[in-house]
Scaffold this motif. Sequence first.
Motif: not given
Length: 194
Positions: A78-80, A82, A137-138, A140-141, A144, A146-147, A153
């Motif tokens: 996950t982004a977190l 990573k 990565i943020i 991507e989160g 997905n 996740e964020l 960003t």
Amino acid sequence: MRKGEQTRRHIVQKSAELFNQKGYAGCSMNDIMEATGLQKGGIYRNFKSKDEIALEAFDYAIDTVNQHFSEAMLHANTALEKIGSFFDVYEDVINNPPVKGGCPLLNTAVDSDDTNPLLRKKALVVFHTFLNIIEEIIEEGIQNRELNPDIDTKAVASFIVAILEGSIMTSKLERDNKHVSYSKQQVLRYLLML
């Protein structure tokens, strides 16, 4: 690898550790000679100057850290995870940093700020690359789910890099890894709260 290439690599590796521990300005050619076990002629056959050594040594140190980051992210899904993995690379910065002396970006940025424009320029490029990686990565989160999609960003990537570098500095100052651990926990909580 030919003997000349081995010697050059040896100089770069030893100098990377030396510069990362003592700083560019704090190291002399005699220090490099002592660390490498080579005479001045052996060093000057491979490099024209201390500046040339420093530039290659910085690249080597950053490549070493990047290898550690890449390996740590292999296990992150996950982004977190990573983002947390960047802190994990420095979780034992006191006893087992990726490069002796701590973070070469932090050390070089501070050491070269007013004294060496070429090293400063290299550090700035690495800093921007690191910011871009965190920002990706943020993003991507966000994609997905996740964020939060409203996250700025660029601002959050800057915050994460500043927190990581600051936690490395404070852990090294106190000779206690707890600051890297605390910072990882708080950054991950912060991202979830956004």
